[in-house]
Write a protein that holds these residues in place. Structure first.
Motif, PDB file in Angstrom:
ATOM      1  N   ASN A 161       0.810  -1.218   0.000  1.00 29.87           N
ATOM      2  CA  ASN A 161       0.000   0.000   0.000  1.00 29.87           C
ATOM      3  C   ASN A 161       0.847   1.272   0.000  1.00 29.87           C
ATOM      4  N   PHE A 162       2.135   1.132   0.359  1.00 35.13           N
ATOM      5  CA  PHE A 162       3.000   2.307   0.439  1.00 35.13           C
ATOM      6  C   PHE A 162       4.208   2.190  -0.492  1.00 35.13           C
ATOM      7  N   SER A 163       4.036   1.462  -1.583  1.00 30.35           N
ATOM      8  CA  SER A 163       5.116   1.317  -2.562  1.00 30.35           C
ATOM      9  C   SER A 163       5.347   2.609  -3.340  1.00 30.35           C
ATOM     10  N   SER A 164       4.394   3.510  -3.273  1.00 33.74           N
ATOM     11  CA  SER A 164       4.517   4.825  -3.912  1.00 33.74           C
ATOM     12  C   SER A 164       3.921   5.869  -2.971  1.00 33.74           C
ATOM     13  N   PRO A 165       4.250   7.144  -3.158  1.00 35.01           N
ATOM     14  CA  PRO A 165       3.724   8.187  -2.268  1.00 35.01           C
ATOM     15  C   PRO A 165       2.198   8.190  -2.225  1.00 35.01           C
ATOM     16  N   LYS A 166       1.666   8.367  -1.017  1.00 39.34           N
ATOM     17  CA  LYS A 166       0.216   8.377  -0.833  1.00 39.34           C
ATOM     18  C   LYS A 166      -0.196   9.625  -0.041  1.00 39.34           C
ATOM     19  N   PRO A 167      -1.279  10.279  -0.457  1.00 40.64           N
ATOM     20  CA  PRO A 167      -1.778  11.435   0.303  1.00 40.64           C
ATOM     21  C   PRO A 167      -2.430  10.985   1.599  1.00 40.64           C
ATOM     22  N   ALA A 168      -2.282  11.798   2.635  1.00 36.80           N
ATOM     23  CA  ALA A 168      -2.848  11.445   3.941  1.00 36.80           C
ATOM     24  C   ALA A 168      -3.545  12.644   4.564  1.00 36.80           C
ATOM     25  N   LYS A 169      -4.550  12.347   5.377  1.00 38.65           N
ATOM     26  CA  LYS A 169      -5.214  13.343   6.207  1.00 38.65           C
ATOM     27  C   LYS A 169      -4.950  12.944   7.660  1.00 38.65           C
ATOM     28  N   ILE A 170      -4.428  13.876   8.442  1.00 37.15           N
ATOM     29  CA  ILE A 170      -3.997  13.542   9.801  1.00 37.15           C
ATOM     30  C   ILE A 170      -4.727  14.409  10.818  1.00 37.15           C
ATOM     31  N   ASP A 171      -5.273  13.744  11.830  1.00 41.21           N
ATOM     32  CA  ASP A 171      -5.940  14.438  12.930  1.00 41.21           C
ATOM     33  C   ASP A 171      -5.162  14.196  14.217  1.00 41.21           C
ATOM     34  N   PHE A 172      -5.013  15.260  15.011  1.00 42.61           N
ATOM     35  CA  PHE A 172      -4.274  15.173  16.269  1.00 42.61           C
ATOM     36  C   PHE A 172      -5.200  15.415  17.453  1.00 42.61           C
ATOM     37  N   VAL A 173      -4.880  14.758  18.542  1.00 44.84           N
ATOM     38  CA  VAL A 173      -5.665  14.907  19.764  1.00 44.84           C
ATOM     39  C   VAL A 173      -5.613  16.359  20.232  1.00 44.84           C
ATOM     40  N   GLY A 174      -6.784  16.942  20.446  1.00 45.15           N
ATOM     41  CA  GLY A 174      -6.850  18.301  20.964  1.00 45.15           C
ATOM     42  C   GLY A 174      -6.758  19.392  19.922  1.00 45.15           C
ATOM     43  N   ILE A 175      -6.610  19.030  18.645  1.00 49.14           N
ATOM     44  CA  ILE A 175      -6.531  20.028  17.574  1.00 49.14           C
ATOM     45  C   ILE A 175      -7.678  19.789  16.593  1.00 49.14           C
ATOM     46  N   LYS A 176      -8.445  20.822  16.334  1.00 51.00           N
ATOM     47  CA  LYS A 176      -9.601  20.688  15.451  1.00 51.00           C
ATOM     48  C   LYS A 176      -9.197  20.608  13.977  1.00 51.00           C
ATOM     49  N   LYS A 177      -8.077  21.237  13.648  1.00 53.68           N
ATOM     50  CA  LYS A 177      -7.636  21.288  12.256  1.00 53.68           C
ATOM     51  C   LYS A 177      -7.149  19.925  11.775  1.00 53.68           C
ATOM     52  N   THR A 178      -7.474  19.577  10.539  1.00 56.03           N
ATOM     53  CA  THR A 178      -6.957  18.366   9.901  1.00 56.03           C
ATOM     54  C   THR A 178      -5.778  18.743   9.013  1.00 56.03           C
ATOM     55  N   PHE A 179      -4.673  18.015   9.167  1.00 52.09           N
ATOM     56  CA  PHE A 179      -3.457  18.301   8.412  1.00 52.09           C
ATOM     57  C   PHE A 179      -3.338  17.360   7.217  1.00 52.09           C
ATOM     58  N   SER A 180      -2.704  17.855   6.166  1.00 52.37           N
ATOM     59  CA  SER A 180      -2.490  17.052   4.961  1.00 52.37           C
ATOM     60  C   SER A 180      -1.010  16.769   4.774  1.00 52.37           C
ATOM     61  N   GLY A 181      -0.721  15.658   4.095  1.00 51.63           N
ATOM     62  CA  GLY A 181       0.670  15.316   3.830  1.00 51.63           C
ATOM     63  C   GLY A 181       0.797  14.217   2.803  1.00 51.63           C
ATOM     64  N   ILE A 182       2.045  13.897   2.459  1.00 48.29           N
ATOM     65  CA  ILE A 182       2.351  12.847   1.489  1.00 48.29           C
ATOM     66  C   ILE A 182       3.350  11.883   2.116  1.00 48.29           C
ATOM     67  N   SER A 183       3.098  10.581   1.977  1.00 49.18           N
ATOM     68  CA  SER A 183       3.999   9.587   2.561  1.00 49.18           C
ATOM     69  C   SER A 183       5.315   9.523   1.799  1.00 49.18           C
ATOM     70  N   ASN A 184       6.396   9.301   2.545  1.00 48.92           N
ATOM     71  CA  ASN A 184       7.727   9.120   1.975  1.00 48.92           C
ATOM     72  C   ASN A 184       8.029   7.630   1.840  1.00 48.92           C
ATOM     73  N   PRO A 185       9.165   7.258   1.212  1.00 49.44           N
ATOM     74  CA  PRO A 185       9.528   5.838   1.089  1.00 49.44           C
ATOM     75  C   PRO A 185       9.591   5.135   2.442  1.00 49.44           C
ATOM     76  N   ILE A 186       9.306   3.853   2.446  1.00 46.52           N
ATOM     77  CA  ILE A 186       9.274   3.038   3.664  1.00 46.52           C
ATOM     78  C   ILE A 186      10.674   2.889   4.250  1.00 46.52           C
ATOM     79  N   ILE A 187      10.751   2.901   5.596  1.00 47.41           N
ATOM     80  CA  ILE A 187      12.016   2.722   6.304  1.00 47.41           C
ATOM     81  C   ILE A 187      11.986   1.379   7.031  1.00 47.41           C
ATOM     82  N   PRO A 188      12.803   0.396   6.626  1.00 49.02           N
ATOM     83  CA  PRO A 188      12.808  -0.918   7.293  1.00 49.02           C
ATOM     84  C   PRO A 188      13.312  -0.814   8.730  1.00 49.02           C
ATOM     85  N   GLN A 189      12.787  -1.678   9.615  1.00 49.89           N
ATOM     86  CA  GLN A 189      13.203  -1.745  11.010  1.00 49.89           C
ATOM     87  C   GLN A 189      13.668  -3.163  11.333  1.00 49.89           C
ATOM     88  N   GLU A 190      14.478  -3.306  12.381  1.00 51.90           N
ATOM     89  CA  GLU A 190      15.026  -4.614  12.738  1.00 51.90           C
ATOM     90  C   GLU A 190      13.989  -5.548  13.354  1.00 51.90           C
TER      91      GLU A 190
END
Length: 216
Positions: A161-190
């Motif tokens: 699902n994240f093999s290419s950049p994807k648009p996102a809508k992000i909501d934060f606790v305590g903030i009414k505004k919704t933020f927009s962004g674009i996903s970056n390449p995946i970062i592998p973890q151990e």
């Protein structure tokens, strides 16, 4: 991609500022929690010995330069190989003296520690004037407030699902505004998990560590 939601938090780039040589801290102009602008003076080392060294090198330079000029006046243009060698030697001594002055001046300038970014000091290593510090100790950590991004973990099954950049809508606790962004390449973890960073269109009103949910 079917609509999915991922929980994560705000993170940012943190840089460590250190003096390039050891010395006694004479002044601390900014402390933990203070905001800084690019070019703000944060701390200074004691400059007495550094200024004395620069003054010495300047004095030596004036002496070497005077000797070089006197030699030229007395000898004129060299007429044989020996004379050419002697003039070259005098010129070399003058060049070395110039370099010594430049090095002493550079070290004096480096006794001041400036912020290379706009940000917030999140750790001042409990520095106080009068203590002796080295390049390997007592870093001052500055959070780059322009580098905020939203980070969350995904499982292996979500990788396609994240093999290419994807648009996102992000909501934060305590903030009414919704933020927009674009996903970056995946970062592998151990640990078999994978991190995804979302570059935000704006980070105004956000603080490091804020938790939220990103919807794709």
């Amino acid at each position: 991609m079917v609509s999915k939601t991922f929980s994560g938090e705000i993170k940012g780039k943190i840089i460590e500022l250190r003096f390039s040589f050891a010395g006694k801290l004479s002044s601390l102009y900014k402390k933990k929690g203070d905001g800084v602008r690019k070019g703000n003076l944060i701390a200074s080392l004691d400059k007495k010995s550094l200024q004395a060294e620069l003054d010495k090198q300047l004095g030596d330079f004036e002496k070497v330069r005077a000797e070089f000029e006197i030699y030229n006046l007395q000898k004129g243009e060299p007429k044989d190989d020996v004379a050419k060698y002697l003039k070259s030697e005098k010129q070399s001594q003058l060049n070395i003296s110039v370099k010594e002055v430049e090095l002493a001046k550079m070290k004096l300038d480096q006794a001041d520690l400036f912020s290379p970014i706009e940000g917030v000091i999140i750790d001042d290593s409990s520095l106080v004037a009068g203590i002796y510090i080295t390049p390997s100790s007592n870093p001052i950590k500055v959070l780059d407030v322009s580098s905020y991004f939203f980070e969350f973990q995904i499982e292996q099954k979500d990788l396609p699902n994240f093999s290419s950049p994807k648009p996102a809508k992000i909501d934060f606790v305590g903030i009414k505004k919704t933020f927009s962004g674009i996903s970056n390449p995946i970062i592998p973890q151990e640990n078999g998990k994978f991190k995804v960073e979302v570059k935000l269109e704006t980070s105004e009103g956000l603080i490091l560590g804020m938790i939220g949910k990103a919807k794709f």
